[in-house]
Design a protein around this motif. Structure first.
Motif, PDB file in Angstrom:
ATOM      1  N   THR A  60      69.499 -45.636  18.143  1.00 41.68           N
ATOM      2  CA  THR A  60      69.255 -46.403  17.102  1.00 41.68           C
ATOM      3  C   THR A  60      69.168 -46.260  16.091  1.00 41.68           C
ATOM      4  N   THR A  61      69.873 -45.151  15.089  1.00 43.07           N
ATOM      5  CA  THR A  61      70.358 -44.281  13.764  1.00 43.07           C
ATOM      6  C   THR A  61      71.528 -45.047  13.319  1.00 43.07           C
ATOM      7  N   LEU A  62      72.819 -45.418  14.868  1.00 45.40           N
ATOM      8  CA  LEU A  62      73.556 -46.145  14.412  1.00 45.40           C
ATOM      9  C   LEU A  62      73.766 -47.984  14.041  1.00 45.40           C
ATOM     10  N   SER A  63      72.733 -48.553  14.955  1.00 43.40           N
ATOM     11  CA  SER A  63      72.374 -49.788  15.240  1.00 43.40           C
ATOM     12  C   SER A  63      71.706 -49.958  13.549  1.00 43.40           C
ATOM     13  N   SER A 110      77.085 -45.691  29.903  1.00 41.07           N
ATOM     14  CA  SER A 110      77.717 -44.538  30.009  1.00 41.07           C
ATOM     15  C   SER A 110      76.773 -42.695  30.398  1.00 41.07           C
ATOM     16  N   VAL A 111      76.187 -42.943  28.980  1.00 38.57           N
ATOM     17  CA  VAL A 111      75.678 -41.500  28.726  1.00 38.57           C
ATOM     18  C   VAL A 111      74.605 -41.619  29.427  1.00 38.57           C
ATOM     19  N   SER A 112      73.598 -42.782  30.622  1.00 35.46           N
ATOM     20  CA  SER A 112      72.279 -42.529  30.649  1.00 35.46           C
ATOM     21  C   SER A 112      72.736 -42.678  32.155  1.00 35.46           C
ATOM     22  N   ARG A 113      73.787 -43.050  32.647  1.00 37.31           N
ATOM     23  CA  ARG A 113      74.380 -43.067  34.289  1.00 37.31           C
ATOM     24  C   ARG A 113      74.737 -41.533  34.344  1.00 37.31           C
ATOM     25  N   LEU A 169      76.929 -50.283  21.433  1.00 41.51           N
ATOM     26  CA  LEU A 169      75.998 -49.504  21.749  1.00 41.51           C
ATOM     27  C   LEU A 169      75.415 -49.486  22.964  1.00 41.51           C
ATOM     28  N   ALA A 170      75.330 -50.772  23.775  1.00 40.99           N
ATOM     29  CA  ALA A 170      75.337 -50.988  24.887  1.00 40.99           C
ATOM     30  C   ALA A 170      76.167 -50.186  25.646  1.00 40.99           C
ATOM     31  N   VAL A 214      64.829 -40.416  25.288  1.00 45.58           N
ATOM     32  CA  VAL A 214      64.497 -39.664  23.816  1.00 45.58           C
ATOM     33  C   VAL A 214      65.680 -39.998  22.555  1.00 45.58           C
ATOM     34  N   LEU A 215      66.374 -38.690  23.183  1.00 42.27           N
ATOM     35  CA  LEU A 215      67.389 -38.246  22.325  1.00 42.27           C
ATOM     36  C   LEU A 215      68.501 -38.983  22.058  1.00 42.27           C
ATOM     37  N   LEU A 216      69.117 -39.975  23.046  1.00 45.25           N
ATOM     38  CA  LEU A 216      70.352 -41.256  23.383  1.00 45.25           C
ATOM     39  C   LEU A 216      69.610 -42.914  22.490  1.00 45.25           C
TER      40      LEU A 216
END
Length: 138
Positions: free
Chosen positions: A93-96, A129-132, A123-124, A86-88
């Motif tokens: 979402t803000t940037l998009s 990287s952040v998810s992994r 963004l993907a 949710v944080l990510l």
């Protein structure tokens, strides 16, 4: 939390994770983009339509990536991972939303529809990287 099994490191894991992330991401994106275009076509401001589109694909992606893409011995799919996701998601979402809104303001709604795929691709890459390395870790 549910523990996962599978290979955790190396090039094969990165290749497997990358290919799954792309496939799931494409499915998510079709849902996201379709909702954004449909809602904005019917008059919803593009920023709100974008958020609705991203919400529509987010939970599908969280679950599929947790169960398939990043499944492994050091990963999990539980409350902590959902909070991180949710944080990510809020940050991306803000940037998009800011990006597609800026394109619409500068060039019009049609260009915002065209720009969204490029914005989401950038963004993907960041999100993978952040998810992994953080979101799905125990």
């Amino acid at each position: 939390m549910v523990a996962r099994t599978g290979d955790e490191g190396g090039a094969m894991s990165l290749l497997r994770q990358g290919s799954h992330y792309i496939a799931i991401g494409l499915l998510q994106y079709v849902v996201d983009w379709g909702v954004m275009v449909t809602l904005s076509h019917f008059g919803l401001p593009v920023e709100l339509a974008n958020i609705a589109g991203r919400v529509s694909g987010a939970m599908l992606g969280f679950w599929l990536n947790g169960r398939i893409t990043f499944a492994g011995e050091s990963s999990a799919l539980g409350r902590r991972q959902l909070q991180r996701f949710v944080l990510l998601w809020l940050m991306t979402t803000t940037l998009s939303t800011l990006a597609v809104g800026a394109v619409e303001n500068a060039a019009g709604l049609g260009w915002a529809w065209v720009a969204k795929p490029a914005v989401e691709l950038v963004l993907a890459a960041i999100s993978f990287s952040v998810s992994r390395h953080w979101v799905y870790r125990r």
